[in-house]
Design an enzyme around this catalytic site. Structure first.
Site, PDB file in Angstrom:
ATOM      1  N   HIS A 181       0.457   8.289   3.466  1.00  0.00           N
ATOM      2  CA  HIS A 181       0.979   7.602   4.642  1.00  0.00           C
ATOM      3  C   HIS A 181       2.462   7.878   4.876  1.00  0.00           C
ATOM      4  O   HIS A 181       3.024   7.413   5.871  1.00  0.00           O
ATOM      5  CB  HIS A 181       0.762   6.092   4.520  1.00  0.00           C
ATOM      6  CG  HIS A 181      -0.684   5.714   4.426  1.00  0.00           C
ATOM      7  ND1 HIS A 181      -1.581   5.949   5.441  1.00  0.00           N
ATOM      8  CD2 HIS A 181      -1.390   5.138   3.410  1.00  0.00           C
ATOM      9  CE1 HIS A 181      -2.775   5.514   5.073  1.00  0.00           C
ATOM     10  NE2 HIS A 181      -2.698   5.047   3.849  1.00  0.00           N
ATOM     11  N   ASP A 205       0.862  -1.189   0.000  1.00  0.00           N
ATOM     12  CA  ASP A 205       0.000   0.000   0.000  1.00  0.00           C
ATOM     13  C   ASP A 205       0.894   1.234   0.000  1.00  0.00           C
ATOM     14  O   ASP A 205       1.307   1.711   1.056  1.00  0.00           O
ATOM     15  CB  ASP A 205      -0.934  -0.010   1.210  1.00  0.00           C
ATOM     16  CG  ASP A 205      -1.950   1.126   1.162  1.00  0.00           C
ATOM     17  OD1 ASP A 205      -1.701   2.122   0.456  1.00  0.00           O
ATOM     18  OD2 ASP A 205      -2.983   1.024   1.837  1.00  0.00           O
TER      19      ASP A 205
END
Length: 267
Positions: A176, A171
């Site tokens: 993030h 991911d």
């Protein structure tokens, strides 16, 4: 296309391979300790069922790439996982994905992406601002917090490098890791993947239930607020037959709600 027209659309099939190193890296990324030898030592390895979600991440990503929603503002709303059989230590996962439902929340839409495999069925609920208002149904209500006193009160300490580590499992969304991308998504700084938070909570929940975390058979939870690397989670759990209902909070703010975990308990 309005959002509702995506309902029922197939997202294709994919085969994803993995090896023991990736399964071990995953266990470490979601909070396993070096002492958890059956999660981090290849001679005794059991693969955490939630690892499958890293191999299936292609499906919600494919929906965003197809133009169903703005990938810079859509967020992961909730997750469900049903385990059909244990994952092998290494091998390949054959998966098929589809858009099972699209719910109309007015100012936003929720896309439910289902990934099906011989080993699991997983459902992503993706909250997409600006895609609602197409006249569809609102969808089911979230599970409410139990009124009874909790049976479990647990703590999960996340690590400052946890989001950076979890990204290595596939991911790679910039929000993030990149402060500017996080701000575009409405966050003050990079935040932890919801799936990392959810998997991290299952480790102490399994211990509280007298089970092994690799014996997870069902899991679900709603991502109510962001978790930032280094946050300490307070996890509250209620026994519910064979399952544990749970919530997680950071400094009094609920970050995971409507949680449910069920493990296969061997005696």
């Amino acid at each position: 296309m309005n959002a509702g027209q995506w309902r029922g659309r197939g997202l294709g099939t994919r085969t994803a391979a993995y090896d023991e190193d990736e399964a071990i890296l995953y266990a470490l990324a979601v909070g396993a300790s070096p002492g958890d030898l059956d999660l981090v030592f290849e001679e005794r390895l059991r693969v955490l069922p939630t690892f499958a979600l890293t191999r299936a991440q292609w499906a919600p990503d494919a929906l965003g790439s197809a133009g169903a929603f703005d990938v810079t503002t859509a967020v992961h709303g909730s997750q469900r996982l049903r385990v059909r059989r244990p994952l092998p230590r290494s091998g390949e996962l054959e998966m098929t994905a589809r858009v099972a439902e699209v719910w109309d929340k007015g100012r936003a839409a929720i896309f439910e992406v289902v990934v099906d495999s011989a080993y699991f069925e997983a459902t992503w609920s993706l909250f997409a601002p600006g895609r609602g208002g197409f006249g569809g149904e609102r969808g089911p209500s979230a599970r409410r917090r139990p009124d009874a006193p909790p049976d479990h009160e647990l703590t999960v300490q996340t690590a400052p490098n946890q989001a950076a580590l979890y990204r290595l499992l596939g991911d790679r969304h910039h929000m993030h890791i990149d402060p500017e991308a996080a701000k575009t998504a409405g966050m003050p700084r990079p935040f932890l993947h919801g799936l990392c938070t959810l998997a991290a909570v299952t480790l102490p929940l399994a211990e509280a239930a007298g089970a092994h975390p690799a014996d997870l058979v069902e899991l679900e939870g709603r991502f109510a607020a962001p978790v930032f690397p280094g946050d300490r989670l307070q996890v509250t759990g209620w026994n519910d037959g064979e399952a544990v209902l749970f919530e997680a909070a950071v400094d009094g703010t609920t970050v995971v709600s409507g949680g449910r975990a069920q493990f296969r308990v061997t005696t």
